[in-house]
Scaffold this motif. Structure first.
Motif, PDB file in Angstrom:
ATOM      1  N   HIS A 192       0.825  -1.207   0.000  1.00  0.00           N
ATOM      2  CA  HIS A 192       0.000   0.000   0.000  1.00  0.00           C
ATOM      3  C   HIS A 192       0.864   1.265   0.000  1.00  0.00           C
ATOM      4  O   HIS A 192       0.527   2.253  -0.667  1.00  0.00           O
ATOM      5  N   ASP A 193       1.980   1.225   0.709  1.00  0.00           N
ATOM      6  CA  ASP A 193       2.898   2.380   0.758  1.00  0.00           C
ATOM      7  C   ASP A 193       3.397   2.757  -0.641  1.00  0.00           C
ATOM      8  O   ASP A 193       3.636   3.934  -0.932  1.00  0.00           O
ATOM      9  N   ASP A 194       3.546   1.758  -1.504  1.00  0.00           N
ATOM     10  CA  ASP A 194       4.073   1.987  -2.852  1.00  0.00           C
ATOM     11  C   ASP A 194       3.020   2.431  -3.863  1.00  0.00           C
ATOM     12  O   ASP A 194       3.363   2.804  -4.997  1.00  0.00           O
ATOM     13  N   LEU A 195       1.755   2.368  -3.503  1.00  0.00           N
ATOM     14  CA  LEU A 195       0.686   2.686  -4.461  1.00  0.00           C
ATOM     15  C   LEU A 195       0.794   4.130  -4.960  1.00  0.00           C
ATOM     16  O   LEU A 195       1.328   4.999  -4.263  1.00  0.00           O
ATOM     17  N   MET A 200      -0.024   6.825  -2.640  1.00  0.00           N
ATOM     18  CA  MET A 200       0.885   7.047  -1.512  1.00  0.00           C
ATOM     19  C   MET A 200       2.251   7.442  -2.047  1.00  0.00           C
ATOM     20  O   MET A 200       2.403   8.522  -2.572  1.00  0.00           O
ATOM     21  N   ASP A 201       3.264   6.569  -1.949  1.00  0.00           N
ATOM     22  CA  ASP A 201       4.608   6.996  -2.365  1.00  0.00           C
ATOM     23  C   ASP A 201       4.860   6.834  -3.860  1.00  0.00           C
ATOM     24  O   ASP A 201       5.883   7.283  -4.377  1.00  0.00           O
ATOM     25  N   ASP A 202       3.969   6.140  -4.544  1.00  0.00           N
ATOM     26  CA  ASP A 202       4.065   5.988  -5.993  1.00  0.00           C
ATOM     27  C   ASP A 202       5.427   5.450  -6.426  1.00  0.00           C
ATOM     28  O   ASP A 202       6.129   6.064  -7.225  1.00  0.00           O
ATOM     29  N   ASP A 203       5.796   4.295  -5.856  1.00  0.00           N
ATOM     30  CA  ASP A 203       7.079   3.678  -6.196  1.00  0.00           C
ATOM     31  C   ASP A 203       6.887   2.487  -7.124  1.00  0.00           C
ATOM     32  O   ASP A 203       5.875   1.789  -7.053  1.00  0.00           O
ATOM     33  N   ARG A 204       7.888   2.270  -7.969  1.00  0.00           N
ATOM     34  CA  ARG A 204       7.772   1.238  -9.000  1.00  0.00           C
ATOM     35  C   ARG A 204       8.651   0.014  -8.752  1.00  0.00           C
ATOM     36  O   ARG A 204       8.533  -0.995  -9.453  1.00  0.00           O
ATOM     37  N   THR A 205       9.535   0.107  -7.766  1.00  0.00           N
ATOM     38  CA  THR A 205      10.411  -1.026  -7.460  1.00  0.00           C
ATOM     39  C   THR A 205      10.418  -1.286  -5.960  1.00  0.00           C
ATOM     40  O   THR A 205      10.459  -0.344  -5.169  1.00  0.00           O
ATOM     41  N   ARG A 206      10.390  -2.555  -5.586  1.00  0.00           N
ATOM     42  CA  ARG A 206      10.400  -2.944  -4.171  1.00  0.00           C
ATOM     43  C   ARG A 206      10.985  -4.337  -4.081  1.00  0.00           C
ATOM     44  O   ARG A 206      10.605  -5.210  -4.827  1.00  0.00           O
ATOM     45  N   ARG A 207      11.883  -4.531  -3.161  1.00  0.00           N
ATOM     46  CA  ARG A 207      12.503  -5.839  -2.949  1.00  0.00           C
ATOM     47  C   ARG A 207      13.062  -6.390  -4.263  1.00  0.00           C
ATOM     48  O   ARG A 207      12.960  -7.578  -4.572  1.00  0.00           O
TER      49      ARG A 207
END
Ligand code: IPE
Ligand code: IPE
Ligand code: MG
Ligand code: MG
Length: 297
Positions: A84-87, A90-97
């Motif tokens: 949800h934080d990356d949505l 919210m932070d609108d991030d495209r890469t995680r882990r």
């Protein structure tokens, strides 16, 4: 001497195996389960479940089924919060882990539901009969309650609200610390408390571990802020420079890098002090505290 790297690797392997079992689904795997697994099994550090187990170890011995259920529930709640934080909202991030974020790999609606699914699964896992083997019901109730309170609007959710609001109205130092203690500290405190309760910790030990984890949680988020400025995105598996792009309230933005590093070191000292009366069964906790700010991912 205690070898943190081996300890972390072994703990991670146990936790990953248990998480995989919890996500088992009939073939063909439903799309929602694929989305949940995409984020959950992408290779996080598993800090919260590891901390939960290490806290139990530091004060005694917890029955293994409840301890693993609690550890996995923590990681499910944490991973949901990351999805949800990356949505975009919210932070609108495209890469995680090291992977495309859930909404990029799937779609936004599926990512929202995958987060919901993991949050729900956490509490389902805790309510399974086998999770209670060897633990008295009142202790188990307290463990579940601690997770719910930390994850909800008294804890992480309120922290996330303040994080988002701070994009428009930057926080002062006091407000920033309070936000970090909520958005990241609350779940980390719960991790230590849940493990310790399961091992039958005394009130004194619980208090010490809570002070340890509160300081660790703050140090950990300050380190996250610092890594967003200085880190290597390849190594971290997520983008850097994004906090500044979004005008986030962070320690480096407010105090600069050097003062942020100093403050993180102080917090680690505080964490270590809180458990200085513990014997060498707390070696993992001590090493984890140092690692929380020395890490590169
Ligand atoms: C990232 O948490 C978000 C914060 C609350 C700081 P982690 O740094 O523990 O991320 P993973 O679980 O290893 O991906
Ligand atoms: C994440 O904080 C906190 C929660 C998910 C509750 P950040 O937004 O600072 O963490 P990263 O940098 O995206 O991992
Ligand atoms: Mg955020
Ligand atoms: Mg973020």
């Amino acid at each position: 001497v205690f070898d943190l790297k081996t300890y972390l690797e072994q703990s991670r392997a146990h936790i990953d195996a248990a998480l995989t079992r919890y996500l088992e689904a009939p073939h063909p795997r439903p799309r929602i389960v694929a989305a949940m697994a995409h984020s959950l099994m992408a290779g996080g550090k598993r800090l919260r479940p590891i901390l939960c187990r290490a806290s139990a170890e530091a004060v005694g011995q917890a029955p293994s089924a409840p301890l693993m259920a609690a550890a996995c529930a923590l990681e499910m709640v944490h991973t949901y919060s990351l999805i949800h934080d990356d949505l975009p909202a919210m932070d609108d991030d495209r890469t995680r882990r090291g992977q495309p974020t859930c909404h990029v790999a799937f779609d936004e609606a599926t990512a929202i539901l995958a987060g919901d699914g993991l949050l729900t699964l956490a509490f389902e896992v805790l309510s399974r009969p086998e999770a209670l083997v060897g633990i008295d019901p009142e202790t188990w109730r307290q463990v579940i309650c601690q997770l719910a309170l930390a994850a909800g609007h008294h804890g992480m959710i309120e922290g996330q609200m303040r994080d988002m609001a701070a994009e428009k109205h930057p926080l002062d130092r006091k407000g920033l610390e309070a936000m970090h203690r909520l958005k990241t500290g609350a779940l980390i405190r719960a991790a230590a408390g849940m493990g310790a309760r399961l091992a039958g910790a005394s009130a004194d030990a619980l208090g010490r571990l809570d002070r340890y984890a509160a300081a660790l949680g703050l140090a950990f988020q300050v380190a996250d802020d610092i890594l967003n400025v200085t880190g290597d995105p390849e190594r971290m598996g997520k983008a850097v420079g994004t906090d500044a792009d979004h005008g986030k309230s962070t320690y480096p933005a407010l105090l600069g890098l050097e003062a942020s590093r100093r403050m993180a070191r102080q917090m680690v000292d505080e964490a270590l002090q809180a458990i200085e009366t513990f014997d060498n069964r707390a070696s993992p906790l001590r090493a984890i505290a140092r690692y929380s700010i020395d890490r590169s991912r």
